[in-house]
Motif scaffolding. Structure first.
Motif, mmCIF file in Angstrom:
data_model
loop_
_atom_site.group_PDB
_atom_site.id
_atom_site.type_symbol
_atom_site.label_atom_id
_atom_site.label_comp_id
_atom_site.label_asym_id
_atom_site.label_seq_id
_atom_site.Cartn_x
_atom_site.Cartn_y
_atom_site.Cartn_z
ATOM 1 N N THR A 28 27.904 -17.543 -68.786
ATOM 2 C CA THR A 28 27.625 -16.510 -68.513
ATOM 3 C C THR A 28 28.776 -15.742 -67.795
ATOM 4 N N ILE A 29 29.579 -14.779 -68.396
ATOM 5 C CA ILE A 29 30.916 -14.374 -67.872
ATOM 6 C C ILE A 29 30.927 -12.953 -67.543
ATOM 7 N N PHE A 30 31.225 -12.360 -66.548
ATOM 8 C CA PHE A 30 31.027 -10.766 -66.649
ATOM 9 C C PHE A 30 31.900 -10.142 -65.522
ATOM 10 N N PRO A 31 32.410 -9.286 -65.562
ATOM 11 C CA PRO A 31 32.785 -8.309 -64.282
ATOM 12 C C PRO A 31 32.039 -7.751 -63.484
ATOM 13 N N ILE A 32 32.034 -7.556 -62.318
ATOM 14 C CA ILE A 32 31.220 -6.671 -61.437
ATOM 15 C C ILE A 32 31.592 -5.130 -61.402
ATOM 16 N N GLU A 33 30.634 -4.506 -61.641
ATOM 17 C CA GLU A 33 31.123 -3.055 -61.696
ATOM 18 C C GLU A 33 31.604 -2.214 -60.705
ATOM 19 N N LYS A 34 31.171 -2.723 -59.480
ATOM 20 C CA LYS A 34 31.661 -1.927 -58.196
ATOM 21 C C LYS A 34 32.795 -3.083 -57.738
ATOM 22 N N SER A 35 33.940 -2.375 -57.252
ATOM 23 C CA SER A 35 35.142 -3.063 -56.426
ATOM 24 C C SER A 35 34.839 -3.084 -55.047
ATOM 25 N N THR A 36 35.686 -4.249 -54.522
ATOM 26 C CA THR A 36 35.572 -4.321 -52.926
ATOM 27 C C THR A 36 36.288 -3.385 -52.396
ATOM 28 N N PRO A 37 35.964 -2.994 -51.092
ATOM 29 C CA PRO A 37 36.725 -2.066 -50.472
ATOM 30 C C PRO A 37 38.195 -1.830 -50.571
ATOM 31 N N GLU A 38 38.856 -2.700 -50.827
ATOM 32 C CA GLU A 38 40.320 -2.791 -51.096
ATOM 33 C C GLU A 38 40.731 -2.261 -52.466
ATOM 34 N N GLY A 39 39.238 -2.037 -53.374
ATOM 35 C CA GLY A 39 39.765 -1.895 -54.754
ATOM 36 C C GLY A 39 39.779 -3.224 -55.770
ATOM 37 N N TYR A 40 39.556 -4.453 -55.138
ATOM 38 C CA TYR A 40 39.604 -5.551 -55.937
ATOM 39 C C TYR A 40 38.538 -5.651 -57.010
ATOM 40 N N LYS A 41 38.975 -5.966 -58.361
ATOM 41 C CA LYS A 41 37.824 -6.177 -59.503
ATOM 42 C C LYS A 41 37.589 -7.583 -59.266
ATOM 43 N N ILE A 42 36.268 -7.901 -59.452
ATOM 44 C CA ILE A 42 35.716 -9.141 -59.513
ATOM 45 C C ILE A 42 35.203 -9.648 -60.714
ATOM 46 N N LEU B 138 31.396 -16.983 -48.218
ATOM 47 C CA LEU B 138 31.771 -16.007 -49.256
ATOM 48 C C LEU B 138 32.000 -14.685 -48.554
ATOM 49 N N LYS B 139 31.027 -14.405 -47.816
ATOM 50 C CA LYS B 139 30.912 -13.114 -47.023
ATOM 51 C C LYS B 139 32.092 -12.683 -46.448
ATOM 52 N N LYS B 140 32.698 -13.590 -45.718
ATOM 53 C CA LYS B 140 33.938 -13.372 -45.141
ATOM 54 C C LYS B 140 35.168 -12.542 -45.892
ATOM 55 N N PHE B 141 34.941 -12.795 -47.224
ATOM 56 C CA PHE B 141 35.967 -12.340 -48.141
ATOM 57 C C PHE B 141 35.406 -11.375 -48.978
ATOM 58 N N ILE B 142 34.365 -11.103 -49.171
ATOM 59 C CA ILE B 142 33.638 -10.178 -50.308
ATOM 60 C C ILE B 142 32.196 -9.760 -49.722
ATOM 61 N N PRO B 143 32.309 -8.320 -49.769
ATOM 62 C CA PRO B 143 30.710 -7.774 -49.307
ATOM 63 C C PRO B 143 29.800 -8.125 -50.174
ATOM 64 N N LEU B 144 28.751 -8.896 -49.948
ATOM 65 C CA LEU B 144 27.885 -9.329 -50.907
ATOM 66 C C LEU B 144 27.049 -8.557 -51.494
ATOM 67 N N GLU B 145 26.848 -7.316 -50.824
ATOM 68 C CA GLU B 145 25.853 -6.159 -51.506
ATOM 69 C C GLU B 145 26.645 -5.702 -52.720
ATOM 70 N N ILE B 146 27.794 -5.921 -53.234
ATOM 71 C CA ILE B 146 28.211 -5.355 -54.497
ATOM 72 C C ILE B 146 27.916 -6.282 -55.502
ATOM 73 N N LEU B 147 27.644 -7.781 -54.978
ATOM 74 C CA LEU B 147 27.414 -8.820 -56.137
ATOM 75 C C LEU B 147 25.979 -8.603 -56.726
ATOM 76 N N PRO B 148 25.641 -9.192 -57.770
ATOM 77 C CA PRO B 148 24.355 -9.438 -58.240
ATOM 78 C C PRO B 148 23.408 -9.876 -57.632
ATOM 79 N N LYS B 149 21.943 -9.462 -57.552
ATOM 80 C CA LYS B 149 20.870 -9.913 -56.768
ATOM 81 C C LYS B 149 20.924 -11.256 -56.443
#
Length: 324
Positions: free
Chosen positions: A92-106, A222-233
């Motif tokens: 299961t490989i997929f990009p996250i639609e929303k980016s981090t506040p810095e604009g990073y793609k996940i 992980l929350k220290k690096f990435i806001p969890l709310e932009i990740l899947p449920k």
């Protein structure tokens, strides 16, 4: 598939100088061994190299050379093949639609099938690179890219099938050839033997990658690096289920086996079933077919021709260890 407009890329990156891009394109067109490269693609390399033309030249050559001499990652890019059906079924490989506040793609990757006997690391990397090639060209550059690998379901059997040479090739591509800025590499849901994975990676990592590599025992880490709310449920976020974002290919793999039909002939049928990133890749099979033709003409290369042994050393040194 339409390339991200180069005009928008200039708007997105004020530091991207049209004159510098023109110089890079002139160099590309003067290299007899290189295939055709679009303006946008050249701009991605220039951006990833922080606008150093000389470094961009080197990265472009490495990128195309790897695509020529690493067949397990970059050849037979046919999503209707048995190999790629199995890869989509197992991963299961997929990009996250929303980016981090810095604009990073996940990008997130994880197992969909936990049976180690079905695991093929090289095929998984091929699938990842195909998804990445498509989404990067459609979306343009990003200030940075973050890779998250979920180790749920990973066993020692999976680790044994990684192979040091395959790992070396993957990390070499990630660090020296991919037209992106890697700003984070995270392992989540780690297993007790994660140290064995790290031991396999460490000899092939540059200092820059080792400094952004993190193993997380819980999502709070992980929350220290990435806001969890932009990740899947399932990762504590607000977005859809990861399988839905990916396409949940593993739920209908039996459909392929039962009908035994070709995607190109019955594409409309699969549109009803496939969703999201896997569906989108299948829709753009023509792009991957064309991409596979972009190889180095070693006979025309100035200086000595290159092959896998030049890139990675003598492969015989790894034969007893690499059990892929």
């Amino acid at each position: 598939m339409k390339l991200f407009p180069i005009e928008e890329e200039f708007k997105k990156n004020p530091d991207l100088n049209p004159d510098e891009l023109k110089k890079l394109m002139e160099w590309i067109n003067q290299q007899p061994h290189l295939p055709e490269i679009a303006d946008l693609e050249a701009s991605l390399f220039l951006h990833s190299c922080y606008y150093s033309i000389e470094l961009a030249k080197q990265t472009i050559d490495t990128f195309v050379t790897m695509r020529t001499h690493v067949p397990e990652f970059f050849h037979r890019l046919d999503l209707s093949s048995d190999e790629m059906k199995l890869a989509m079924n197992n991963s299961t490989i997929f990009p996250i639609e929303k980016s981090t506040p810095e604009g990073y793609k996940i990008y997130i990757g994880r197992l969909a099938n936990f049976d180690a006997r079905n695991f093929n690391f090289a095929s998984g990397i091929k699938l990842f690179s195909m998804i990445f090639d498509l989404t990067l060209r459609e979306g343009g550059s990003a200030p940075g890219h973050i890779i998250i690998l979920d180790l749920t379901g990973v066993s020692l059997g999976h680790v044994a099938r990684l192979g040091p040479l395959t790992m070396k090739k993957f990390l070499y591509f990630l660090q020296d050839a991919a037209p992106i800025r890697i700003v984070g590499f995270h392992f989540i849901n780690i297993v007790p033997f994660s140290d064995k994975i790290l031991a396999l990676m460490r000899p092939f990592m540059k200092k820059e990658l080792s400094e952004i590599l993190h193993f997380h025992e819980n999502m709070e880490s992980l929350k220290k690096f990435i806001p969890l709310e932009i990740l899947p449920k399932e990762y504590g976020g607000l977005e859809g289920n990861g399988n839905e974002l990916c396409g949940n290919y593993n739920n209908f793999n039996l459909f392929f086996l039962f009908l035994n039909i070709q995607l190109t002939k019955y594409r409309a049928i699969f549109y009803i079933i496939l969703e999201n990133i896997y569906k989108h890749c299948i829709e753009n099979q023509d792009f991957f077919t064309e991409l596979e033709t972009r190889k180095v003409n070693e006979k025309a290369r100035p200086g000595k021709p290159k092959d896998a042994s030049v890139l990675f050393g003598i492969e015989g040194n790894f034969k007893k260890l690499d059990i892929d």
